[in-house]
Design an enzyme around this catalytic site. Structure first.
Site, PDB file in Angstrom:
ATOM      1  N   VAL A 168      35.257  52.027  41.460  1.00 11.12           N
ATOM      2  CA  VAL A 168      34.310  51.488  42.433  1.00 11.12           C
ATOM      3  C   VAL A 168      34.739  50.100  42.905  1.00 11.12           C
ATOM      4  CG1 VAL A 168      31.921  50.724  42.802  1.00 11.12           C
ATOM      5  CG2 VAL A 168      32.376  52.878  41.610  1.00 11.12           C
ATOM      6  N   TYR A 171      31.703  45.175  46.475  1.00  9.67           N
ATOM      7  CA  TYR A 171      31.857  44.007  47.352  1.00  9.67           C
ATOM      8  C   TYR A 171      30.510  43.573  47.913  1.00  9.67           C
ATOM      9  CZ  TYR A 171      36.947  44.770  47.722  1.00  9.67           C
ATOM     10  OH  TYR A 171      38.279  44.895  47.474  1.00  9.67           O
ATOM     11  N   ILE A 203      36.322  49.167  37.760  1.00  8.68           N
ATOM     12  CA  ILE A 203      35.564  48.360  38.706  1.00  8.68           C
ATOM     13  C   ILE A 203      36.492  47.344  39.326  1.00  8.68           C
ATOM     14  CG2 ILE A 203      33.671  46.692  38.913  1.00  8.68           C
ATOM     15  CD1 ILE A 203      32.545  48.177  36.303  1.00  8.68           C
ATOM     16  N   LYS A 204      36.448  47.302  40.662  1.00  2.00           N
ATOM     17  CA  LYS A 204      37.279  46.344  41.375  1.00  2.00           C
ATOM     18  C   LYS A 204      36.369  45.337  42.038  1.00  2.00           C
ATOM     19  CE  LYS A 204      40.377  45.911  45.320  1.00  2.00           C
ATOM     20  NZ  LYS A 204      39.556  44.894  46.007  1.00  2.00           N
ATOM     21  N   VAL A 205      36.565  44.063  41.717  1.00  2.00           N
ATOM     22  CA  VAL A 205      35.802  43.001  42.373  1.00  2.00           C
ATOM     23  C   VAL A 205      36.771  41.941  42.874  1.00  2.00           C
ATOM     24  CG1 VAL A 205      33.645  43.318  41.091  1.00  2.00           C
ATOM     25  CG2 VAL A 205      35.451  41.862  40.152  1.00  2.00           C
TER      26      VAL A 205
END
Lengths: 304, 304, 304, 304, 304
Positions: A168, A171, A203-205
């Site tokens: 996910v 953003y 998780i990509k932030v």
């Protein structure tokens, strides 16, 4: 299978053997195989910003094959892209690099203060193309976020039943969040928590700033003296906010920065307990040899 | 099967034999069979502009049989139309020309600055009528574009499973795009990229002007000195923007122009590496003999 | 089966034997059986205008059986009504007159400048009640027309699969169309084209006036000198606009007019190549004997 | 089975034996069994107005068992309530009184000039609980009425397939209807017609006043001299408006009135050819003995 | 199985053996097993308020395992949380504590005066994770409440078919309710009634104040002299409003209060006939030993 990978998979106990296999393939591919760290190549800017803004600086990137080759040569753990880009190379490069099908995308021909990212691929597409995971973007803070949450929920359930991992992109964006707030530490940590609670495996932030956006949060950060001064501290706080290290969190730097900064960011991610980097524009917008060199330098940081 | 057709099909490696067969049929029919170029007859103006504006200049066109006959006589690669027009002749002309069922349409009895094109046919209809492909219009830039993207995504998945090719009409339009911007080179290239990323096999766009619409794009075009002065250069840039030639891109001229201009446009499309033309009003709005003559002249350009 | 009926069915070549059978039954029933002409009794005013406005002038009409009896006695080709009216008599009068289930309806307890007609019956209902066709109203020009187009598309597909014919009431209406424009010749012809392109087998429109509503259309009507002065000319143009006679187009007169006018209209419809009349308020709002007399007089015109 | 019940069932010829059985059970239960008249106990005020406003005047009513007992003791034809109330007693009182599951409800914590009633139960719930019918409220005149019409249509189709009867509460309400207009004779008659056309077996409306709300209707009422002066005349007109007596129409008095008035209303319903009463607040908000007494007095009127 | 549990289950007669088993498991686990009272640990604040505001006061709570351990050690009847938190521990702590999967959640990155809570898990997820119940939040009074009611209805039906119990968090909130009104006794009682009527097995509401929010309700409370002065009286009224004790109602205190107050609240719940407490922030935001101590003290009140 290294001990570190087993240890990480242990956090996903309860998932099906199919999902565990997909996670293991992501963690066991490329230069960082077995280290528990990941460097992923994402290329969705063609849709997000348009082809010229994305690929004109390095025109080789107009060709979908290029990004497969770059990810393979650099030893990335995975290559993530929308349907068209994967369809155009998945047969030719079958089995050479784990693929993540980005299931939704936004473009900049219409912009909304409360944006929505639209579904452009399916779990069946991901299976048909031999992917190990689906990718999905949510915009926490957007008035339209319920649309994305419901769709992510449904796609996540379907992906897990099919043995795919779920990545996910979280953003924060919306009319109640300032531009500065989109990377504020409280907001990024919150976005990581939301993704984790929705069942994301990875998780990509964005790398967070020391800014605090929400008043109710600021009081707690100050009262509890949560350390957020250095980037490593902030990475640590975000990882903690995603189930205290039980979920894989990776970071993107966002806009263009110089190589020294990128490596410094990678060191902060590593020191803060982050699981790796996702490097798009800073890799495919430069000549291939330069890109491979930079990606390997980043990997060296994580192996270090 | 010519080498050129094999070469083009190679760009679609990974698609099912059914889809490859449909693409091969499109590329192997009519005067341009085997050349890798296409001239397609589209007739959806009856819905888009109304019957009198479409057919009164050449009343033979009120009759749905007329367009089948025109496409067959002129040796077009395919005939594209909405449900009613195809239903009214598909049995009578079965097997004589590849058919593309246009699955959505807009009309001008209600107009919206952010338009939507409404579904009026299905993949099952296309199969029932013996079509080789579905057609679908998106309006990138419209506030309602998410509705069309989601529907196209779903229909594309269904069409591919049924072995049909997917042709996307990508027409930028919306409240944030100026009238001039609808054919701006940056916007048309962006529209081609979006269609390609959504999994289109064939992409239809309008011939682009040298205008640059978006500020963020203009900076890149200028900084990277992307050549967009001649029409052939602009065609080349659009083809590049659709996966660097790995996707079939065809062009329409739009409004009425004189024959010399049409042939000049065809030469520019050919010289820029475009895959062909889609010629509607400029063919069916003139007497049949004239139309056949013009279409053959265009085909001669592509064969040249 | 008369030659004329075979000729008409020939325009529907490609439809399934089930659909052809339903069309044949419509064309082979009642006084006009075999002539290729139709007079249909429609009774949906109870919902559209309320019971008193519809039935108080001839209170026998409150009773659903009355309309079956009227259609049978007058020798109409078919009787069309909403779910409730058909359910209340379909068993009692089974097989005595072809039935058309009107699948959507609007009422006047809430009015909207951009109206929508709401689904109140299903294809399964039509089958259960022994109908030969479904009926559906679209309001081309309404901002809400996409809702109706999508629903009609889906119901049409389902009806054809079930062997039912599809009758579309195409009534332009909406905030961008003037009251006068609703019956303007350009708009009515456009409405007929839209219904035909959506796959309707029978199209019902209002008798058009000589008014031209849309500027872009007016230019073409004037430039091409399309004859629209007499009612017969306008009928001819509408029939031409519905696939040049390959689709059955029938006409309603709308409001209350005197009998001489109704017969004059019928003659114009006949002379213009129209396929018949749909006569609601002018039949059921008068005493039964009078109604039968008028309907038979109209049929005499068509038989003439 | 009495002749009168057979006669009523005859109006529903064409319905499945399952539906006829459900109607027969409603008409053959309790004190009025076989008379063709019905008195039904409805208790949905807990949701509509809140628990205290509904049950505090007679606190026994907080207990869901109470209403079953009241309906049984008083000899009502049926008891109608939302999901929770029926679930809480359907096992305990199985087979003792026909049940109607009210499938949608509105509450007064949020109010809208154009209200919608929300689905809170299903046809499967009705079957699971042993009901003979579903109940559903529509608000003709509300801008949101299309939502309810479509849902009612779908639930009606499903209920009939399952052999359940369909009871429609038809309550005009919306921004284009005045408060007085909600019970105006033209509007109530219109609401009854809409319910009947949508396929309702039983229709529940409010007792109408002599007020005429819609201008177009007033003209007809005056021109045709429709008698609406007395309550019995108005009841007769509403029954006529619901297929001339071929559909069961029952009436509610609405707010609290004294017992003499209630009995007078019952006599008017009887004299006007109405099929009975639905008595909620006037029964369960008083002590049980009083309620039973009143309900029996009403039944005596209908038996008279 | 104690007599008290049998007595409670008797109120759910008619539910399937699967649902009764789930209810029995909730009532037969932990310190309060068999007493008919419940203390439940809910942890959804990570999503609702963000991670730092939720867990920084006791950082152990960032770890999803912590809450399982706390619920087990303290002897709670159940632990309720969103998808991510349960997935992260359900395998490790399988069978050690009954689980409730919270199927929808709201977050505070976007706030709306008429809020909606978005679905983030499914009934299949609950089954996959070995849960005994689903949890769902409704906001009676929100303009968006219909979305939640329809979703709850559908999920409730699905859960019951799967043998799961249904726990509804009923929190009045919306543009027509004042801040004070959200805990007003009339509004809380109304919210409990709505949840009960929708088929909830367990209902969670906030402890009500003596404030009366709605004018129409205030009149009845005053006229009927409903006792609402003490907290115990108000609890009794809410329990009465949820089917007179035939539905399990549990209470949360809301914000942070001191321990003496919490225990006093528990005594009022017990004295008013409430079924127990749901204790979130007051338990997991303090050190584990303190939390266990407090939870046990509360349980002692209920055992008393």
């Amino acid at each position: 299978m290294t001990d570190r990978v087993r240890q990480i998979l242990d956090s996903y106990a309860g998932e099906s053997p199919g999902v565990l296999t997909s996670l293991a393939r992501l963690l066991s591919h490329g230069t960082l195989a077995g280290t528990g760290k990941l460097v992923i190549l994402p290329v969705d800017q063609g849709v997000e910003h348009g082809p010229a803004r994305s690929f004109a600086p390095n025109p080789a990137g107009y060709d979908p094959h290029y990004h497969f080759q770059l990810a393979i040569e650099a030893g990335c753990n995975a290559y993530a892209a929308p349907l068209g880009f994967l369809e155009a190379g998945a047969a030719r490069f079958a089995g050479e690099v784990p693929l993540i099908l980005k299931l939704n995308n936004n473009n900049s021909l219409y912009s909304d203060d409360d944006p929505v990212s639209v579904q452009t691929g399916s779990v069946d597409d991901a299976l048909r193309l031999g992917c190990v995971a689906i990718g999905y973007t949510i915009y926490p803070g957007s008035e339209q976020s319920p649309v994305m949450y419901e769709q992510l929920r449904s796609l996540t359930e379907e992906a897990k039943q099919a043995g795919l991992a779920v990545v996910v992109w979280s953003y924060p964006r919306g009319s109640q969040i300032s531009a500065k707030g989109e990377t504020a530490i409280d907001v990024v940590a919150y976005a990581a928590q939301i993704a984790a609670q929705m069942g994301a495996h990875l998780i990509k932030v964005k790398l967070p700033s020391a800014h605090l956006e929400q008043d109710a949060a600021r009081k707690v950060y100050e009262a509890q003296k949560i350390p957020i001064e250095t980037l490593a501290e902030r990475v640590r706080h975000v990882v903690q906010s995603a189930f205290d290290g039980r979920r894989i969190v990776i970071f993107s730097g966002g806009g263009k920065v110089d190589d020294a900064q990128i490596l410094e960011q990678a060191r902060a991610i590593r020191d803060g307990g982050g699981f790796g980097s996702i490097i798009g524009r800073n890799s495919f917008q430069r000549p291939r040899a330069d890109a491979v060199k930079l990606l390997r330098a980043i990997m060296d940081v994580y192996k270090g």
